[in-house]
Design an enzyme around this catalytic site. Structure first.
Site, mmCIF file in Angstrom:
data_model
loop_
_atom_site.group_PDB
_atom_site.id
_atom_site.type_symbol
_atom_site.label_atom_id
_atom_site.label_comp_id
_atom_site.label_asym_id
_atom_site.label_seq_id
_atom_site.Cartn_x
_atom_site.Cartn_y
_atom_site.Cartn_z
ATOM 1 N N GLU A 329 0.840 -1.190 0.000
ATOM 2 C CA GLU A 329 0.000 0.000 0.000
ATOM 3 C C GLU A 329 0.876 1.240 0.000
ATOM 4 O O GLU A 329 1.736 1.395 0.875
ATOM 5 C CB GLU A 329 -0.897 0.032 1.240
ATOM 6 N N CYS A 330 0.669 2.124 -0.955
ATOM 7 C CA CYS A 330 1.360 3.412 -1.016
ATOM 8 C C CYS A 330 2.875 3.232 -0.893
ATOM 9 O O CYS A 330 3.516 2.798 -1.835
ATOM 10 C CB CYS A 330 0.800 4.351 0.050
ATOM 11 N N GLY A 331 3.464 3.528 0.262
ATOM 12 C CA GLY A 331 4.905 3.365 0.412
ATOM 13 C C GLY A 331 5.358 1.936 0.175
ATOM 14 O O GLY A 331 6.421 1.694 -0.410
#
Length: 441
Positions: A329-331
């Site tokens: 997720e994201c990072g």
């Protein structure tokens, strides 16, 4: 039994609600009260500060992204507590333009549905009696919303406080406290908001100072008497309502990967899953006995060099993905990609499970709710599943060459180019999962 609660909110961001929330939570906790904190909205940093202040895990509640069954479920975290304290986000009535699961994401939705009276923090800088008009409007805009009173903030002098109190009394608004200007009581910020709680080495001292400040200037006993709750929420649903991605979940957890919503991990445990933490920054591999690896968001751009040098972690992750799913997720998504370019324009080689290339040298804010309809499977969900989440980052996509994972839209049903990616057993999204969607796409 679920205790009574209060929701700390304000007319706008930056008004002082976090200071009151943390100071009050800490003051009550050190008196021996068990305080259960909640955060209205998708902020994933504040709950860690709430946890530090109270010793009980801070949990998000969100009227746009969460169905009522999940909101009911999360209330069970308050069992055994003496009081619920919830912190709002932005202004009290601020949300998105269209309704989500049970509301539009406004803190007023949570206060109304849970029956928690609102304590409104009003910055009275540059005004006095006029602040009462703001308070009156906020107390009456939604008649069904319980309203406790106001705490005046950034009061300049005893005379200023007296005049502000007079205005409130004339309009029938109860004043629960008055906080003088105090620039020494602050928390440092970064581009995604406050720095993470674990990065604040003197956090204990800061919380104690906030507690002293609030105790001195707020009528804590009166505030406790104002707490309330809806009777029909006294017996919350305890069944898990967020599907776990596997039975044994290897979860990255360190300074680079810390943004997993507390309620998500909690729901995984409620469903019987075991979480196996590991640290990519320490060059650790995911547990080889796990059947899924999950890389949450965080600040990989601040640790890109260390992650690029973590060869054991990267090779182990690639080996893990050969026969088991890995999701980011994201990072975490960016760390699964090919290259991450930092703010200085330096490229760092990531795990290479996906072809994603991202850059912080070309900053652009991406912020908002997301609802996704999966076109490919991801851990725990089949194609066609509808998910709700939130996206907040400043990275720019340079390449996203793999197959899209989902059709992603914002809260206004506008298509979003950050569709996520899938390659083999590797999947990733820029949004952080909050819940399984029940309404809309």
């Amino acid at each position: 039994m679920i205790p009574n609660g209060l929701l700390i909110s304000a007319p706008a961001s930056g008004t002082g609600k976090t200071t009151l929330m943390l100071g009050l939570a800490r003051a009550l906790s050190r008196k021996g009260l068990q305080v259960q904190p909640f955060k209205s909205g998708p902020d994933y940093i504040d709950p860690a500060f709430h946890t530090a202040a109270t010793g009980r895990s801070g949990i998000n509640m969100d009227s746009w992204a969460m169905p009522q069954s999940l909101l009911d479920n999360l209330l069970h975290r308050a069992e055994g507590a003496d009081l619920i304290l919830a912190e709002g986000s932005m202004g009290l009535f601020d949300g998105v333009a269209s309704a989500g699961e049970v509301g539009n994401g406004a803190s007023a939705d949570i206060a109304t549905s849970m029956g928690w009276p609102v304590v409104l923090v009003i910055d009275v800088s540059g005004q006095a009696q006029s602040a009462a008009a703001t308070a009156k409007g906020f107390s009456e805009l939604r008649p069904e919303m319980p309203f406790a009173g106001v705490v005046l903030n950034r009061v300049a002098s005893p005379r200023h406080e007296m005049l502000s109190r007079v205005g409130m009394e004339q309009t029938g608004i109860k004043v629960l406290g008055a906080l003088p200007r105090n620039p020494d009581i602050t928390l440092p910020e970064r581009h995604l908001g406050l720095v993470q709680a674990q990065e604040k080495g003197d956090l204990h001292d800061v919380l104690e100072a906030m507690a002293d400040f609030v105790e001195k200037h707020v009528d804590v006993e009166m505030m406790l008497k104002m707490a309330g709750a809806q009777d029909h929420y006294r017996a919350p649903n305890k069944e898990a309502t967020v599907q776990p991605p596997g039975q044994r979940i290897a979860l990255a957890q360190d300074a680079a990967f810390s943004f997993v919503y507390p309620h998500v991990a909690d729901q995984w445990r409620v469903a019987g899953s075991e979480i196996l933490p590991f640290s990519p920054l320490a060059d650790e591999a995911p547990d080889p006995t796990a059947d899924i690896c999950w890389l949450p968001g965080g600040y990989p751009e601040l640790h890109a060099g260390a992650l690029a040098a973590a060869n054991h972690f990267k090779t182990s992750l690639v080996s893990f993905a050969a026969d088991r799913p890995v999701h980011g997720e994201c990072g975490g998504y960016m760390a699964m990609g090919d290259v991450l370019i930092d703010k200085d324009g330096v490229g760092h080689q990531m795990a290479g499970l996906l072809g994603l290339e991202t850059s912080y040298a070309k900053r652009k804010m991406h912020l908002g709710y997301r609802h996704a309809s999966l076109t490919k499977p991801m851990p725990g969900y089949k194609p066609g599943a509808r998910l709700r989440g939130h996206e907040f980052h400043y990275s720019t996509i340079l390449k996203q060459p793999d197959q899209p994972l989902a059709d992603v839209k914002d809260a206004n049903d506008q298509a979003i180019p950050e569709t996520g990616s899938v390659r083999g057993n590797a999947t990733g999204t820029f949004f952080h999962l909050i819940s399984e969607g029940r309404k809309g796409n």
